[in-house]
Write a protein that holds these residues in place. Structure first.
Motif, PDB file in Angstrom:
ATOM      1  N   VAL A  63      13.892 -21.389 -10.641  1.00 56.87           N
ATOM      2  CA  VAL A  63      12.640 -20.790 -11.106  1.00 56.87           C
ATOM      3  C   VAL A  63      11.566 -21.342 -10.176  1.00 56.87           C
ATOM      4  O   VAL A  63      11.422 -22.555 -10.032  1.00 56.87           O
ATOM      5  CB  VAL A  63      12.337 -21.175 -12.569  1.00 56.87           C
ATOM      6  N   ASP A  64      10.833 -20.445  -9.533  1.00 59.45           N
ATOM      7  CA  ASP A  64       9.813 -20.814  -8.557  1.00 59.45           C
ATOM      8  C   ASP A  64       8.453 -20.349  -9.062  1.00 59.45           C
ATOM      9  O   ASP A  64       8.221 -19.148  -9.216  1.00 59.45           O
ATOM     10  CB  ASP A  64      10.139 -20.160  -7.212  1.00 59.45           C
ATOM     11  N   GLN A  65       7.556 -21.309  -9.327  1.00 58.84           N
ATOM     12  CA  GLN A  65       6.223 -20.968  -9.812  1.00 58.84           C
ATOM     13  C   GLN A  65       5.301 -20.692  -8.632  1.00 58.84           C
ATOM     14  O   GLN A  65       5.165 -21.509  -7.719  1.00 58.84           O
ATOM     15  CB  GLN A  65       5.638 -22.105 -10.653  1.00 58.84           C
ATOM     16  N   GLN A  66       4.675 -19.522  -8.684  1.00 56.21           N
ATOM     17  CA  GLN A  66       3.675 -19.127  -7.691  1.00 56.21           C
ATOM     18  C   GLN A  66       2.447 -18.680  -8.466  1.00 56.21           C
ATOM     19  O   GLN A  66       2.424 -17.586  -9.022  1.00 56.21           O
ATOM     20  CB  GLN A  66       4.197 -17.985  -6.811  1.00 56.21           C
ATOM     21  N   GLY A  67       1.459 -19.578  -8.569  1.00 57.90           N
ATOM     22  CA  GLY A  67       0.271 -19.273  -9.377  1.00 57.90           C
ATOM     23  C   GLY A  67       0.666 -19.202 -10.843  1.00 57.90           C
ATOM     24  O   GLY A  67       1.265 -20.113 -11.382  1.00 57.90           O
ATOM     25  N   ALA A  68       0.344 -18.073 -11.483  1.00 52.58           N
ATOM     26  CA  ALA A  68       0.665 -17.891 -12.903  1.00 52.58           C
ATOM     27  C   ALA A  68       1.997 -17.179 -13.105  1.00 52.58           C
ATOM     28  O   ALA A  68       2.338 -16.810 -14.218  1.00 52.58           O
ATOM     29  CB  ALA A  68      -0.447 -17.094 -13.571  1.00 52.58           C
ATOM     30  N   HIS A  69       2.768 -16.984 -12.039  1.00 50.20           N
ATOM     31  CA  HIS A  69       4.035 -16.260 -12.110  1.00 50.20           C
ATOM     32  C   HIS A  69       5.209 -17.211 -11.906  1.00 50.20           C
ATOM     33  O   HIS A  69       5.139 -18.155 -11.126  1.00 50.20           O
ATOM     34  CB  HIS A  69       4.092 -15.162 -11.042  1.00 50.20           C
ATOM     35  N   PHE A  70       6.312 -16.917 -12.593  1.00 51.82           N
ATOM     36  CA  PHE A  70       7.545 -17.691 -12.462  1.00 51.82           C
ATOM     37  C   PHE A  70       8.637 -16.732 -11.994  1.00 51.82           C
ATOM     38  O   PHE A  70       9.106 -15.890 -12.754  1.00 51.82           O
ATOM     39  CB  PHE A  70       7.920 -18.334 -13.804  1.00 51.82           C
ATOM     40  N   PHE A  71       9.002 -16.849 -10.710  1.00 54.19           N
ATOM     41  CA  PHE A  71      10.005 -15.982 -10.115  1.00 54.19           C
ATOM     42  C   PHE A  71      11.374 -16.629 -10.246  1.00 54.19           C
ATOM     43  O   PHE A  71      11.535 -17.825  -9.989  1.00 54.19           O
ATOM     44  CB  PHE A  71       9.686 -15.732  -8.635  1.00 54.19           C
ATOM     45  N   VAL A  72      12.360 -15.826 -10.625  1.00 51.64           N
ATOM     46  CA  VAL A  72      13.703 -16.342 -10.897  1.00 51.64           C
ATOM     47  C   VAL A  72      14.724 -15.683  -9.985  1.00 51.64           C
ATOM     48  O   VAL A  72      14.712 -14.462  -9.798  1.00 51.64           O
ATOM     49  CB  VAL A  72      14.085 -16.063 -12.373  1.00 51.64           C
ATOM     50  N   SER A  73      15.612 -16.516  -9.425  1.00 56.72           N
ATOM     51  CA  SER A  73      16.790 -16.006  -8.711  1.00 56.72           C
ATOM     52  C   SER A  73      18.015 -16.747  -9.227  1.00 56.72           C
ATOM     53  O   SER A  73      17.947 -17.921  -9.571  1.00 56.72           O
ATOM     54  CB  SER A  73      16.642 -16.145  -7.198  1.00 56.72           C
TER      55      SER A  73
END
Length: 109
Positions: A63-73
């Motif tokens: 889970v990679d947090q970029q600002g207010a977003h949490f991107f998942v791979s």
């Protein structure tokens, strides 16, 4: 000049009954008594804003947090989604892992 070639080799192996039952049980999708139905997901913060999942002893994804977003791979690097909270992102990755890797169970310590 000739080169000798070994064409047949026999090796005998003795296997006890418990081992045979274990091997055939795995083939039938049976797990050890008391084993959890799903692999255990353990999270670690690899870096600020980056969480890595360990799924039953295997790499599960990030889970990679970029600002207010949490991107998942996931474990295969496949994009899972963009989420508003860390908890939602982690839950979604855990569900994805349970679906992708149903045979992974918690390893014995």
């Amino acid at each position: 000049m000739s080169t000798p070639v070994v064409t047949a080799q026999r090796t005998e192996v003795a296997v006890d009954t418990a081992t045979i039952e274990l091997i055939t049980g795995i083939g039938d999708g049976i797990v050890a008594p008391g084993a959890p139905a799903r692999g255990l997901v353990v999270w670690s913060e690899a870096d600020t804003g980056l969480w890595a999942a360990n799924y039953g002893g295997y790499y599960g994804g990030v889970v990679d947090q970029q600002g207010a977003h949490f991107f998942v791979s996931d474990t295969f690097g496949q994009y899972v989604g963009d989420f508003r909270t860390l908890e939602e992102a982690q839950d979604r990755l855990a569900e994805r892992l349970h679906t992708l890797l149903p045979d992974v169970r918690r390893t014995l310590d």
